[in-house]
Enzyme design. Structure first.
Site, short mmCIF file in Angstrom:
data_model
loop_
_atom_site.label_atom_id
_atom_site.label_comp_id
_atom_site.label_asym_id
_atom_site.label_seq_id
_atom_site.Cartn_x
_atom_site.Cartn_y
_atom_site.Cartn_z
N SER A 215 -135.66 18.39 -11.88
CA SER A 215 -136.37 17.84 -10.72
C SER A 215 -137.86 17.75 -10.99
O SER A 215 -138.43 18.53 -11.77
CB SER A 215 -136.13 18.77 -9.53
OG SER A 215 -137.01 18.49 -8.49
N ASP B 76 -115.18 27.78 -8.56
CA ASP B 76 -116.49 28.38 -8.33
C ASP B 76 -117.08 28.78 -9.68
O ASP B 76 -116.59 29.71 -10.33
CB ASP B 76 -116.36 29.60 -7.42
CG ASP B 76 -117.70 30.20 -7.02
OD1 ASP B 76 -118.72 29.80 -7.62
OD2 ASP B 76 -117.73 31.07 -6.13
N ARG C 99 -145.78 20.49 7.00
CA ARG C 99 -144.70 21.43 6.68
C ARG C 99 -145.13 22.26 5.48
O ARG C 99 -145.61 21.73 4.47
CB ARG C 99 -143.42 20.64 6.37
CG ARG C 99 -142.20 21.48 6.07
CD ARG C 99 -140.97 20.62 6.00
NE ARG C 99 -141.11 19.54 5.01
CZ ARG C 99 -140.17 18.65 4.75
NH1 ARG C 99 -139.02 18.68 5.42
NH2 ARG C 99 -140.36 17.70 3.86
N THR D 10 -139.89 18.73 -9.05
CA THR D 10 -140.51 19.93 -8.46
C THR D 10 -141.12 20.82 -9.53
O THR D 10 -141.99 21.63 -9.22
CB THR D 10 -139.49 20.78 -7.65
OG1 THR D 10 -138.40 21.11 -8.51
CG2 THR D 10 -138.97 20.06 -6.45
N LYS E 1 -135.06 25.45 -11.27
CA LYS E 1 -135.09 24.28 -12.17
C LYS E 1 -135.97 24.57 -13.39
O LYS E 1 -135.64 24.21 -14.51
CB LYS E 1 -135.59 23.03 -11.43
CG LYS E 1 -134.62 22.51 -10.36
CD LYS E 1 -133.26 22.20 -10.95
CE LYS E 1 -132.27 21.69 -9.91
NZ LYS E 1 -130.90 21.55 -10.44
N TYR F 214 -135.99 27.49 -5.19
CA TYR F 214 -135.23 26.34 -5.70
C TYR F 214 -135.95 25.71 -6.90
O TYR F 214 -135.37 25.50 -7.96
CB TYR F 214 -135.03 25.28 -4.61
CG TYR F 214 -134.67 23.93 -5.18
CD1 TYR F 214 -133.41 23.70 -5.73
CD2 TYR F 214 -135.61 22.88 -5.23
CE1 TYR F 214 -133.09 22.47 -6.31
CE2 TYR F 214 -135.30 21.66 -5.80
CZ TYR F 214 -134.04 21.46 -6.34
OH TYR F 214 -133.73 20.25 -6.91
N LEU G 89 -135.42 13.09 3.81
CA LEU G 89 -135.96 12.11 4.75
C LEU G 89 -134.95 11.01 5.12
O LEU G 89 -134.75 10.73 6.31
CB LEU G 89 -137.22 11.47 4.16
CG LEU G 89 -137.85 10.32 4.95
CD1 LEU G 89 -138.31 10.79 6.33
CD2 LEU G 89 -139.03 9.71 4.17
N GLY H 209 -145.34 24.06 2.07
CA GLY H 209 -144.72 23.80 0.77
C GLY H 209 -144.72 22.34 0.36
O GLY H 209 -144.40 22.01 -0.78
#
Length: 340
Positions: A126, A59, A297, A128, A155, A151, A202, A299
């Site tokens: 990412s 961990d 959806r 994002t 990043k 999330y 998806l 976001g």
């Protein structure tokens, strides 16, 4: 060959990258806590490459465990850091879990690399970070927008932490790879995407619906300003993505980098709508998919696809595999998983 640490190396992208590293002759050490992956991936990697990587269940949130690991493996030349929680919806509900897991682990690893005379670090970032970009396709110079989720924020903050550390650590070289939407599976069907619980992405939802595990695929919104009203994303085959990590790592190990912190987009450069992905699956599988248009959806951005010019020119990397290739391999993998 050099010893490379891959954190989260039994996950979807991590396992495919370990295969490509071993194919290139690197000695690989995997750290994974198995919280969102399966030990079966280790057998899959070994079966493909004929070599079992060193594996440590650990961990990374435990600082002392990270310190002990690096004392034991003092000859690590590079780190590819995948280990992170990645479900957007869960991050909205559990922000502190995401900040602890995705940021403290990064800090602990960088603290250990800072002690080494030289180290190469590849960060799993990412697209994002761009949010809904002002211009398409998205280049690396596009502004980093306020994150849509905790999330996405991890990043952005992760990249800032690495950049700031590189500024004051001459021996540390880092590349943040901003990927778009990884899909598909290894052609051997020994490794692939194995979501725990209900899939957040998806393609696994498509394959699980086709095989009867899910009753119906929900397509979120058909009223976006796109050719068929559904969202557009850049779907990149996971094997192409894995190969890019090895090329980026070599760039650092051979001192070909232009600065000690660089960013690259990894995508195909082509956007596909949700319905185009659905139809690609139906085409390669010969199966009709049970899907339903539902409301938007929260976001979801309208459209995101990469300008890959920088990765093409600087890294000498280009995606080779098509959306049909990815859907075909994902479907074969789903069938294997359900039999096992």
């Amino acid at each position: 060959m050099d010893k490379i640490l891959v954190t989260g190396g039994l996950g979807f992208i991590g396992s495919h990258t370990v295969v490509e590293l071993q194919n290139e002759g690197y000695e690989v050490v995997i750290i994974d806590d198995l919280s969102n992956s399966s030990i079966k991936a280790l057998d899959g990697i070994t079966s493909i490459t004929g070599e079992k990587p060193i594996f440590e269940k650990l961990d990374l949130k435990e600082k002392s465990a990270v310190e002990t690991f690096f004392k034991k493996h003092q000859d690590i030349k590079g780190v590819i850091h995948f280990a992170a929680s990645k479900a957007v919806g869960e991050s909205v509900k559990e922000p502190l879990l995401y900040y602890e897991n995705n940021l403290s682990t990064l800090v602990y690893i960088l603290k250990e690399l800072k002690k080494l005379p030289e180290a190469s670090f590849i960060f799993s970032s990412s697209c994002t970070v761009y949010g809904q970009a002002d211009e398409l396709p998205i280049t690396e110079n596009a502004p980093v927008k306020q994150a849509e989720s905790p999330y996405g924020n991890t990043k952005q903050i992760g990249e800032e932490i690495i950049r700031d550390t590189c500024k004051v650590t001459p021996g540390l070289k880092a590349i943040a790879l901003r990927y778009f939407n990884p899909v598909g599976a290894h052609e051997s069907t020994k490794i692939g995407e194995l979501p725990i619980g209900v899939p957040q992405n998806l393609v696994p939802f498509i394959t699980q619906t086709a095989i009867g595990l899910r009753e119906q695929l929900s397509v979120f919104g058909d009223d976006y300003p796109t050719p068929d009203g559904t969202c557009i994303r850049d779907y990149i085959h996971v094997v192409d993505l894995a190969k890019a990590h090895v090329i980026a790592l070599k760039r650092l190990l051979k001192n070909k980098n232009k600065s000690n912190y660089e960013t690259f987009n990894l995508g195909t450069g082509k956007g596909s709508t949700v319905l185009e992905v659905v139809h690609a699956f139906e085409r390669v599988s010969g199966k009709k998919l049970n899907y339903k248009i539902v409301g938007r959806r929260e976001g979801d951005i309208i459209s995101a696809y990469a300008d890959t010019t920088k990765a093409n020119n600087e890294l000498g990397w280009k995606s080779q595999l098509s959306l049909d290739d990815a859907m075909r391999s994902a479907w074969k993998w789903e069938q294997v998983v359900r039999k096992s």
